[in-house]
Design an enzyme around this catalytic site. Structure first.
Site, PDB file in Angstrom:
ATOM      1  N   LYS A 144      26.944   6.262  -1.500  1.00 57.30           N
ATOM      2  CA  LYS A 144      27.569   5.462  -1.146  1.00 57.30           C
ATOM      3  C   LYS A 144      27.761   4.063  -1.089  1.00 57.30           C
ATOM      4  O   LYS A 144      28.318   3.385  -1.117  1.00 57.30           O
ATOM      5  CB  LYS A 144      28.787   6.284  -0.894  1.00 57.30           C
ATOM      6  CG  LYS A 144      29.310   7.377  -0.984  1.00 57.30           C
ATOM      7  CD  LYS A 144      29.970   6.956  -2.480  1.00 57.30           C
ATOM      8  CE  LYS A 144      31.349   6.946  -2.067  1.00 57.30           C
ATOM      9  NZ  LYS A 144      31.951   6.652  -3.595  1.00 57.30           N
TER      10      LYS A 144
ATOM     11  N   GLY B 253      38.290   8.593 -12.969  1.00 57.72           N
ATOM     12  CA  GLY B 253      38.486  10.259 -12.008  1.00 57.72           C
ATOM     13  C   GLY B 253      39.822  10.518 -11.924  1.00 57.72           C
ATOM     14  O   GLY B 253      39.477  10.849 -10.826  1.00 57.72           O
TER      15      GLY B 253
ATOM     16  N   TYR C 222      23.879  11.391  -1.339  1.00 58.89           N
ATOM     17  CA  TYR C 222      24.995  11.080  -1.372  1.00 58.89           C
ATOM     18  C   TYR C 222      24.943   9.818  -0.246  1.00 58.89           C
ATOM     19  O   TYR C 222      26.599   8.819  -1.494  1.00 58.89           O
ATOM     20  CB  TYR C 222      26.170  12.236  -0.681  1.00 58.89           C
ATOM     21  CG  TYR C 222      27.076  11.988  -0.621  1.00 58.89           C
ATOM     22  CD1 TYR C 222      27.852  11.835  -1.661  1.00 58.89           C
ATOM     23  CD2 TYR C 222      28.351  11.548   0.090  1.00 58.89           C
ATOM     24  CE1 TYR C 222      29.820  11.082  -1.983  1.00 58.89           C
ATOM     25  CE2 TYR C 222      29.237  11.162   0.468  1.00 58.89           C
ATOM     26  CZ  TYR C 222      30.224  10.966  -0.845  1.00 58.89           C
ATOM     27  OH  TYR C 222      31.738  10.205  -0.994  1.00 58.89           O
TER      28      TYR C 222
ATOM     29  N   SER D 259      33.667   4.488   1.302  1.00 55.98           N
ATOM     30  CA  SER D 259      33.461   5.824   1.868  1.00 55.98           C
ATOM     31  C   SER D 259      32.816   5.737   3.252  1.00 55.98           C
ATOM     32  O   SER D 259      32.471   4.503   4.257  1.00 55.98           O
ATOM     33  CB  SER D 259      32.244   7.297   1.806  1.00 55.98           C
ATOM     34  OG  SER D 259      32.011   7.733   2.873  1.00 55.98           O
TER      35      SER D 259
ATOM     36  N   ALA E 197      36.011   7.121  -8.875  1.00 61.74           N
ATOM     37  CA  ALA E 197      35.585   8.101  -9.350  1.00 61.74           C
ATOM     38  C   ALA E 197      33.489   7.975  -8.472  1.00 61.74           C
ATOM     39  O   ALA E 197      33.389   7.036  -8.539  1.00 61.74           O
ATOM     40  CB  ALA E 197      34.988   8.250 -11.051  1.00 61.74           C
ATOM     41  N   SER E 198      32.735   9.156  -8.977  1.00 66.70           N
ATOM     42  CA  SER E 198      31.573   9.258  -7.442  1.00 66.70           C
ATOM     43  C   SER E 198      30.901  10.857  -7.926  1.00 66.70           C
ATOM     44  O   SER E 198      31.764  11.343  -6.952  1.00 66.70           O
ATOM     45  CB  SER E 198      31.844   8.725  -6.731  1.00 66.70           C
ATOM     46  OG  SER E 198      30.303   7.820  -6.780  1.00 66.70           O
TER      47      SER E 198
HETATM   48  P1  NAP Z   1      35.870  15.358  -6.198  1.00 68.57           P
HETATM   49  O1  NAP Z   1      36.983  14.924  -6.624  1.00 68.57           O
HETATM   50  O2  NAP Z   1      34.792  15.875  -7.143  1.00 68.57           O
HETATM   51  O3  NAP Z   1      35.923  13.733  -7.441  1.00 68.57           O
HETATM   52  C1  NAP Z   1      35.136  13.335  -8.335  1.00 68.57           C
HETATM   53  C2  NAP Z   1      35.699  12.419  -9.526  1.00 68.57           C
HETATM   54  O4  NAP Z   1      34.498  12.039  -9.815  1.00 68.57           O
HETATM   55  C3  NAP Z   1      36.051  12.755 -10.440  1.00 68.57           C
HETATM   56  O5  NAP Z   1      36.719  13.226 -11.631  1.00 68.57           O
HETATM   57  C4  NAP Z   1      34.264  13.101 -11.376  1.00 68.57           C
HETATM   58  O6  NAP Z   1      34.693  13.748 -12.878  1.00 68.57           O
HETATM   59  C5  NAP Z   1      33.867  11.654 -11.356  1.00 68.57           C
HETATM   60  N1  NAP Z   1      32.325  11.554 -12.079  1.00 68.57           N
HETATM   61  C6  NAP Z   1      31.314  11.935 -11.147  1.00 68.57           C
HETATM   62  N2  NAP Z   1      29.605  11.595 -12.088  1.00 68.57           N
HETATM   63  C7  NAP Z   1      30.817  11.089 -12.775  1.00 68.57           C
HETATM   64  C8  NAP Z   1      30.113  10.373 -13.950  1.00 68.57           C
HETATM   65  N3  NAP Z   1      28.785  10.454 -14.154  1.00 68.57           N
HETATM   66  N4  NAP Z   1      30.872   9.844 -14.568  1.00 68.57           N
HETATM   67  C9  NAP Z   1      32.185   9.452 -14.632  1.00 68.57           C
HETATM   68  N5  NAP Z   1      33.150   9.941 -13.556  1.00 68.57           N
HETATM   69  C10 NAP Z   1      32.339  10.548 -12.478  1.00 68.57           C
HETATM   70  O7  NAP Z   1      35.587  13.872  -5.568  1.00 68.57           O
HETATM   71  P2  NAP Z   1      36.845  13.476  -4.790  1.00 68.57           P
HETATM   72  O8  NAP Z   1      37.375  13.633  -2.801  1.00 68.57           O
HETATM   73  O9  NAP Z   1      38.186  13.297  -5.555  1.00 68.57           O
HETATM   74  O10 NAP Z   1      35.962  11.781  -4.381  1.00 68.57           O
HETATM   75  C11 NAP Z   1      36.277  10.474  -5.121  1.00 68.57           C
HETATM   76  C12 NAP Z   1      35.755   9.344  -3.608  1.00 68.57           C
HETATM   77  O11 NAP Z   1      36.189   9.783  -3.052  1.00 68.57           O
HETATM   78  C13 NAP Z   1      34.586   8.993  -4.442  1.00 68.57           C
HETATM   79  O12 NAP Z   1      33.783   8.100  -4.533  1.00 68.57           O
HETATM   80  C14 NAP Z   1      33.361  10.088  -3.179  1.00 68.57           C
HETATM   81  O13 NAP Z   1      33.115   9.761  -2.828  1.00 68.57           O
HETATM   82  C15 NAP Z   1      34.555   8.880  -2.428  1.00 68.57           C
HETATM   83  N6  NAP Z   1      35.404   9.701  -0.609  1.00 68.57           N
HETATM   84  C16 NAP Z   1      35.899  11.236  -1.072  1.00 68.57           C
HETATM   85  C17 NAP Z   1      35.778  11.769   0.047  1.00 68.57           C
HETATM   86  C18 NAP Z   1      36.629  13.879   0.904  1.00 68.57           C
HETATM   87  O14 NAP Z   1      36.131  14.096   1.677  1.00 68.57           O
HETATM   88  N7  NAP Z   1      36.750  14.190  -0.501  1.00 68.57           N
HETATM   89  C19 NAP Z   1      35.237  11.052   1.635  1.00 68.57           C
HETATM   90  C20 NAP Z   1      35.309   9.856   1.317  1.00 68.57           C
HETATM   91  C21 NAP Z   1      35.151   9.422   0.108  1.00 68.57           C
HETATM   92  P3  NAP Z   1      34.410  14.917 -13.405  1.00 68.57           P
HETATM   93  O15 NAP Z   1      35.596  15.537 -12.906  1.00 68.57           O
HETATM   94  O16 NAP Z   1      34.196  15.259 -14.816  1.00 68.57           O
HETATM   95  O17 NAP Z   1      33.186  15.967 -12.048  1.00 68.57           O
END
Ligand code: NAP
Length: 340
Positions: A160, A10, A156, A126, A84-85
């Protein structure tokens, strides 16, 4: 000897791109997985915006929903950061839209990593997998678990909790020599490197643009994305981190009215549209029956989000920036990107 190769899933994402920057800075070779290689230029721009040189960055095309490509994607890697998720702003009607890529995608990554003799996978889980089923009379720790079968979970949060459980079960039963370490961040802020925003940063943008007329009294916790990336690298390399999960949180939770006040105090004119009104709890409860956003904040009205980062600090020497610094860095990046 050439540097060790780390695969980051991702690379288009907020956390993924910062992990790439952190790893390149530390001298690793990095390969990132993308759903479409057409976005490689975009990733290069994100990495450059983060202050690293993307020249040596490699790319592999994979989708969490499909088996194709994963074997090649992780070939030769010493470590994998599975970041990625899907993390959408709006929850889908069918929870499987999030659970399938989260759970089955994690299993695809772990299986490929085991078969390729990767040393360790760090999974980005998460706080959602920690603190949504119980309400202890103390800050949440890594010993706490969200019950994936809890009927009150959003898709969501469930995705997780299910994915992290499935990852530990896989490694226990059929992981062989593969090590797993897990990072559990709360709401992630800090600088956005591009305009394709994560849902956590979208929340700040909505406040800064005045897209919401008032804020509810709920609360969020915060941590800076640069410190989340740093924690991934510490969890990847520290000998004692194998088999452990680490909460990534900085300080105490902040209420939405205090968050709005912080933005106004620190951003001045750029925060002129941030709402001053607070939605009374009773109105959130009434509105929740018809409005999905209000439904999402309903549990936040009564839930304490206090969580402890003592384990990451003690075991891994992790020292995150303050929560407020993370929030302000996010907001300032949105102004810089011309989005406000
Ligand atoms: P983000 O910017 O939306 O990034 C999500 C990533 O996952 C993107 O690269 C997206 O690719 C990829 N993805 C989604 N569906 C996919 C699929 N079917 N196959 C391959 N790739 C896929 O969100 P983020 O904040 O960076 O989140 C990254 C991680 O951190 C996730 O696991 C999320 O649960 C975790 N997290 C985030 C937060 C927060 O507050 N941001 C808090 C706790 C945990 P595309 O660009 O192609 O869609």
């Amino acid at each position: 000897m050439s540097a060790e190769l780390v695969v980051v899933t991702g690379g288009t994402g907020f956390v993924g791109s910062h992990c790439i920057v952190r790893l390149l800075d530390a001298g690793y070779r990095v390969r990132t997985t993308l759903r479409s290689l057409a976005r490689a230029d975009e990733v290069r721009a994100l990495v450059r915006a983060g202050g690293a040189d993307p020249a040596g960055l490699e790319y592999a095309q994979t989708d969490l929903l499909h088996d194709d490509g994963w074997r090649d994607a992780v070939a030769g890697a010493t470590f994998v950061l599975h970041v990625a998720s899907p993390f959408p702003v709006r929850q889908p009607k069918d929870p499987d839209e999030l659970i399938a890529p989260a759970r089955d995608g994690s299993l695809r990554v772990l299986r490929a990593a085991r078969d390729a003799h990767v040393r360790r996978v760090v999974l980005t889980s998460s706080f959602a997998a920690v603190g949504y089923s119980s309400r202890p009379d103390r800050p949440f720790t890594e010993d706490d678990w969200t019950d994936p079968d809890d009927p009150g979970l959003s898709p969501y949060v469930r995705s997780k909790a299910v994915a992290e459980r499935a990852a530990w079960d896989f490694v226990d039963r059929e992981g062989g020599d593969l090590e797993l370490s897990v990072v559990n961040p709360v709401g992630i802020f800090g600088p956005a490197l591009g305009t394709d925003l994560s849902s956590s940063v979208e929340l700040l943008l909505a406040l800064l643009k005045g897209s919401v007329p008032a804020v509810p009294r709920g609360q969020t916790s915060g941590v800076d994305v640069r410190d989340v990336a740093d924690l991934h690298v510490r969890a990847m390399t520290h000998p004692d981190a194998a088999g452990e999960r680490f909460l990534a949180v900085s300080g105490e939770p902040i209420t939405y009215p205090d968050l709005a006040r912080l933005l106004r105090d620190r951003l001045g004119e750029d925060a002129r549209r941030v709402p001053r009104l607070v939605i009374p709890d009773w109105l959130v409860r009434v509105g929740a029956s018809v409005n999905a956003e209000l439904r999402a904040v309903l549990p936040e009205l009564s839930r304490s989000r206090r969580a402890s980062s003592e384990k990451a600090r003690r075991m891994l020497g992790w020292q995150p920036r303050s929560r407020d610094e993370a929030i302000i860095a996010s907001a300032e990046s949105l102004v810089r990107l011309g989005l406000v």
